[in-house]
Structure formats: structure tokens, C-alpha cells
Design an enzyme around this catalytic site. Sequence first.
Site, PDB file in Angstrom:
ATOM      1  N   HIS A 480     -31.380 -11.264  40.237  1.00  0.00           N
ATOM      2  CA  HIS A 480     -31.212 -12.533  39.517  1.00  0.00           C
ATOM      3  C   HIS A 480     -32.594 -13.069  39.151  1.00  0.00           C
ATOM      4  O   HIS A 480     -33.560 -12.840  39.876  1.00  0.00           O
ATOM      5  CB  HIS A 480     -30.451 -13.547  40.380  1.00  0.00           C
ATOM      6  CG  HIS A 480     -28.974 -13.360  40.296  1.00  0.00           C
ATOM      7  ND1 HIS A 480     -28.095 -14.389  40.061  1.00  0.00           N
ATOM      8  CD2 HIS A 480     -28.219 -12.235  40.377  1.00  0.00           C
ATOM      9  CE1 HIS A 480     -26.867 -13.916  40.011  1.00  0.00           C
ATOM     10  NE2 HIS A 480     -26.903 -12.612  40.217  1.00  0.00           N
ATOM     11  N   GLU A 505     -22.820 -20.073  37.294  1.00  0.00           N
ATOM     12  CA  GLU A 505     -23.266 -21.051  38.297  1.00  0.00           C
ATOM     13  C   GLU A 505     -23.747 -22.363  37.666  1.00  0.00           C
ATOM     14  O   GLU A 505     -23.638 -23.418  38.280  1.00  0.00           O
ATOM     15  CB  GLU A 505     -24.367 -20.442  39.169  1.00  0.00           C
ATOM     16  CG  GLU A 505     -25.613 -20.044  38.400  1.00  0.00           C
ATOM     17  CD  GLU A 505     -26.492 -19.048  39.183  1.00  0.00           C
ATOM     18  OE1 GLU A 505     -25.941 -18.107  39.770  1.00  0.00           O
ATOM     19  OE2 GLU A 505     -27.718 -19.217  39.182  1.00  0.00           O
TER      20      GLU A 505
HETATM   21  C1  NOJ Z   1     -30.206 -18.267  41.737  1.00  0.00           C
HETATM   22  C2  NOJ Z   1     -29.155 -17.226  41.622  1.00  0.00           C
HETATM   23  O1  NOJ Z   1     -28.821 -16.985  40.277  1.00  0.00           O
HETATM   24  C3  NOJ Z   1     -27.969 -17.707  42.416  1.00  0.00           C
HETATM   25  O2  NOJ Z   1     -26.868 -16.838  42.209  1.00  0.00           O
HETATM   26  C4  NOJ Z   1     -28.353 -17.822  43.860  1.00  0.00           C
HETATM   27  O3  NOJ Z   1     -27.265 -18.312  44.586  1.00  0.00           O
HETATM   28  C5  NOJ Z   1     -29.536 -18.769  44.008  1.00  0.00           C
HETATM   29  N1  NOJ Z   1     -30.575 -18.407  43.128  1.00  0.00           N
HETATM   30  C6  NOJ Z   1     -30.079 -18.768  45.425  1.00  0.00           C
HETATM   31  O4  NOJ Z   1     -30.719 -17.547  45.690  1.00  0.00           O
HETATM   32 CA    CA Z   2     -29.869 -17.701  38.214  1.00  0.00          CA
END
Ligand code: NOJ
Ligand code: CA
Length: 712
Positions: A480, A505
Site C-alpha cells: 500500500h 478506505e
Molecule cells: C494505509 C493503508 O492503505 C491501509 O489499508 C492501512 O490500514 C493503513 N495504512 C495502516 O497501515
Molecule cells: Ca492507502
Amino acid sequence: MLNRILFITLCASMLHAQTILSPNKKLALSFSVTADSVPQYQLSFGKRSVILPSRLGMELRNMPSFLSGFAVASVETSLTNDSWDPVLGEVKTIHNNYRELKVTLKQPAVHNRTMILTFRLFDEGVGFRYEFPKQDDLNYFTVTDERTEFALTGDHNAFWIPGDFDTNEYAYFETKLSDVDANKDRRPGEIFTASLISRSMVQTPVQMKSSDGLYINIFEAALVNYPAMCVEIDQKKFVMTSKLAPDPVGNKAYMQAPAKTPWRTIIVSDKAADILSSKMILNLNEPSKIADVSWIKPMKYVGIWWEMHVGVASWNYADVNNVKIGETDWKSLRPNGRHGATTARTKYYIDFAAKYGFDAVLVEGWNVGWEDWFGNWKENVFDFVTPYPDFDVAELHRYAKEKGVKLIMHHETSASATNYERQLDTAYRFMKANGYDAVKSGYVGRIIPRGEVHDGQWMVNHYLRAVTKAAEYKIMVNAHEPVRPTGVQRTYPNMIAWEAARGNEFNAWSSGNPPFHETILPFTRFMGGPMDYTPGIFQIKMSYYDPKKTEQVHTTLAKQLALYVTMYSPLQMAADLPENYEAKPDAFQFIKDVAVDWDDTKILEAEPGDYVTTARKAKNKEEWYLGAITDENARTATAPLAFLNAKQNYIAAIYGDAPDAHWEKNPMAYKIDRYLVNSKTILSLRLAPGGGAAVSIKPASKDEERGLKLYK
Ligand code: NOJ
Ligand code: CA
């Protein structure tokens, strides 16, 4: 089977201008050297011009540039027509058919210094790159700017996100090129590392549509040991010029001959669906460097994750803000009572995964360091081997194994790549010892080495160092906040799926992803490879968790199901909480059924920013899955099922929007209908505003045929 025919090698005098045609003769690519000795190319689609004469070149630090003074030394053309099978993919076999033009250029005034331009012209577009062969007068060189131009024919409509070398997590804009204004997207606090660079710079892939109906996609392939490319738009002349991510002292790329750049790519068609079915980006990448790929597996997973994003659990164990790896006594901290990654909660997820057939469970927040992980530009945040006191690694290893479920490791690096590189072997060894064979890594925050950016050459190399090291341990990587993929997963198939865009998200805690977002992503981010978008949210409004919250997912529930098909990824999460799935077992059935690895894919209809309808055949199974999505406008998707085996009837389970569904006003209203269908059926799927439909299509038994109506 390789089929490569070499045609001609001509000598210098004959060579001033060259034109090659694509295998189907629709595209023409011309190369020439201008009167002032600058290399240039142009591209046309039938009678329509796509790229007007556009210059190519590079500027170097403390050396004569590679911009002009060129003479053509030789030209070679060849035709390649072969195919290969991806380890995981949208189709079983990928055809690779292109005509190549290789132009060797010399700079007589600079000791005859040599640069080669290689063009590969496919039926759907062209890729070209700069190559610097080993030679006496060129060893080390530093690129300060790449001057690749893409001269467009007019003020096209464009689907773009602001140019930024540190993040791709923006919502899209749809404007004319002349109206691009990257400064528009100022939503402080939403993206952790947003740093806009110029008003008229946008990221690649950038998707455009011309007023004469051509869909044009500009991107790159095989980004290795080089910075990522954005493009700066001349908003009067409509010429785009490459802009590379810089390092802390302003240089772009450090090269040593022999060397080559990534491919610069232009995909073009008069049908939007052709852009989505193109495999050109993958074809321009090197074959797998991993010999034994038997351990690389598609995965459907659940995880301790969404509950943190919606705010009902925390990554951190204690509410303090001055912890130190190797010094803090974690057992002495007072737990905050909201920690998500506990042994008990993980067992609950393992049970859920085992019960419903998921391959794996991701657990975030299991390791110490989350108390002050973000915002301090701190180097040693995590060690990737020390669990919080309430997370029992050994016991969970035993339990998951007993239940036949895999655990997915989480490595948030907080963008401290230096620390991560120091820990890599230890971290991967720890994973293997505890039964993990996939990791979700993360790069939230400002990069360390300080001054580097997410998309610079150093970080591009870092992501691949992690991937190749992971391959030594037979570990799959879901990164990510990395640089966006450019088909490199062909070469390193353990790059199972990367994020590198604004995922689901954002709907949990920001202004979110507007309803047209998922109709653009396939034309942009997904051009380079699969994304861990994390679909499948059933509880659409965040007020469910806290009445004060106004955030929401900007789709209907049925559209969340459709995303499993419209967004290709061999790694798919069922991202919502187990409780929310168990409350809607009928809709959940689709997520349980849907495949993640495919024999075949048909893009039935598509228009960037408006809609996408895709059907895919499950790998080694006579089952098809179909997803149709729309933007904020209601529409009826039309899906002829001509791809089905004509000798057989199938049961189609249609998970659609209820008549009164609406992404904002009534997002969770869905209905499920079952019909008999066959290869003559044409499905007509009514999609609500911000809505979608998901369909599973499985062979019908004789009994089932009797009980169901034929779809009309
Ligand atoms: C950003 C990521 O895209 C997400 O999926 C993750 O939960 C958070 N960072 C924490 O690592
Ligand atoms: Ca992210």
C-alpha cells in the site's frame, strides 16, 4: 511459441524517416529526425492523428544532452507474434503481437555517442523506450530531465489526478486539458503526503477522449530502476511532456550503460472497451524471473481492518505517544481497551474465514509501535517481530493451521524504507516461522531516506528489493502507498496486488470516492496491474458506528458486489465486518462464490467516468461472473451472454439494486433474482444512481432447470 521475423537493417543514408504499421495495419507510427537533428515520432489511428510530431530526448547533469545533434546510424524492423500464460490473470493466455522499429542514433559531435529508440507497435498502441548501449564514451550518467513529448491533436476531455510524486490517493477530475487545475484538490488532512507540484501536471495513467471519438491512454510500462513519470500539460498547445520524480538533490535518474528507460505507452482505440482489454502494458514487461511459481496463489481474504478505519477499534494498544522500539516495556502500558488485533478477535475471524471458505485473514495492529507511528518522520517505528502483549503469534499459528486458514502479515513501514530494509530478512524469516506467506506492506507518511519521494528511483528500487527478497522466502506482497504498478508483476508475480490509488478506505473517513470513481479506475490505475481496492462494504453509512458521522461509501450495496468483477485482482478482500455479512447472508453469497483468478474476460460495455460492464470466466470452472457499475446516473446495462457454452443452460443469480435504491438516499436496498439463462440471453440490468449489479452464472442441473423461469 516465439515467432520473430527480422526484416531489414538499412544503412544510415536511407533512413531519415521511417513508418511502421501495426500487425492489423490500423496504427501507423512514424519516426524521423528533424532539420535541427532532434528525434521525433508521431502516431495515427486509421486516418485520424493521435500524436502529432513529438520530440524525444534527455538532459544530463554536467554532460552534453541527448536532445539534439543526432544522425540515424541504422534501423531495424521485426515482427513478433507469440503468447504466454500469466501465473494469475484476467485471461488464461495473452497474445503478444507487435512490429518493432529499432533506431540507432549517433551524436557525431559527442564522440559518436549512441542512443537507441525502440518502438513496439501493437494493434492497440505503442510502447517506446530509450536505450543506452555499452560504449566507450558513455558509462555513468545522471538524468536531470526526460523530454518525452506527447503532442495531442486538441483539447481532449481528460480523466486525471493531480501530479504528485508522493501519493496517488486522489479523487479523479474529468475536465478538458485546458481546464486541468491540480490546485483544485486541496483537502487538507485527507491524504497524508499530498504535495502538489504544478497546476498543469497530472499523473499517469491519464485517460483521454478526443472530440473525434478516440480514447487515448498515456502511461508507462516496466518501471524498474528509474523514477515514475507524470506529465506536464501545455494548456495552449496540448503537448504533454514527461516529468520525473526527483531525488533530494533534484536529480531524476542515476544510470550506467548499458541502461534503458521504462516504456512510454500510448494505447488508443475508438472503443473504450479496447483500452480495458489491452494487455500491452504486460506484454512490454519481462517474463517471470521467478522460476517456481507454484506458491503464488490467488486469495480471497477478510481481516481485522475495517473496524479500525470506521473507528470502533484501534491499531495501537495503549493511548500514549512516546514509545521506543527496543526500550518500551509494552506489558507495563495500560491497554486502551479498543485494540483490534487481539488473539480472541483473530480467532473469531479465523472461524469466520473457515466457515465461509475464505483463504486468509489479515491482521493489522498486531505489532508494537503504533502508539506514535505517524507524523513524526521517525526512523525506527516498527521491528515487525514483536507482538503486542494481547496477540499470541504461536497460538494463532496453531489455530489458523488447524482451521485451514492462512494469516496475512501486516508490515506498516510508516514510509521508513531504511528501517524496513534493515529488518527485511528478520521480518520475512519470522513470517515463515509462523506460517505466513503473504504480507501487506504500507508506506504511509514521508519517506526515509529523508527527502526521497514515494515515486523516485530510490523508492522504485526499494519496492522491488522487498518483492525480490520476499520471493526468496516464497512470500507474496500487497504493497500500500507504493509507486503505481506498471505491469512489473509479470516479472515478479509475487506482487499479488498493490494499492497505489484511492481505495475504498477513503469512504470510511474522508470525503470519499465519488460515484464515478470506480468507473475511471479501470482506465487509469488498473492499466498497470491489480489493486487491493478492498470492496464488499455492506454497512454503507458510517453513522451506523457513530451517529455523529456523515461519511459514507458512495455506492449502493449491489455496486460493492459488482466491484469484485469490474476490478481485476487475484487478491480480493471482503472488507466489511463479519457481523455485517452474517446479517445479510443472501447478498454475502455472491462474495463467497465469486472467483479471483480467470480463464477469460469480456468487457461488454465501458465509458470512462460513466459505466463498466465486465464478464469473466472462473479459472478451470464452467462458471461466469458479471459486474455492471454506473456513476451517479441510473442506467440500464445490457449484457449479451453470447460467451456461454451454447449447449447448456445456466442459473443466473442477479444481485441488483432494488427499484428505489440510490447511493445516497437508499444505498442498502438490493434484490436477488434467479433465472435460467443461455448463450442467447441478453440481460438488461437496471442500475440505480451510484449503483450496480453482480451476477453469478453457473451450469444448471436438470432439477434446477425445472424449477426456474427462463430470463426474458
Ligand atoms: C494505509 C493503508 O492503505 C491501509 O489499508 C492501512 O490500514 C493503513 N495504512 C495502516 O497501515
Ligand atoms: Ca492507502
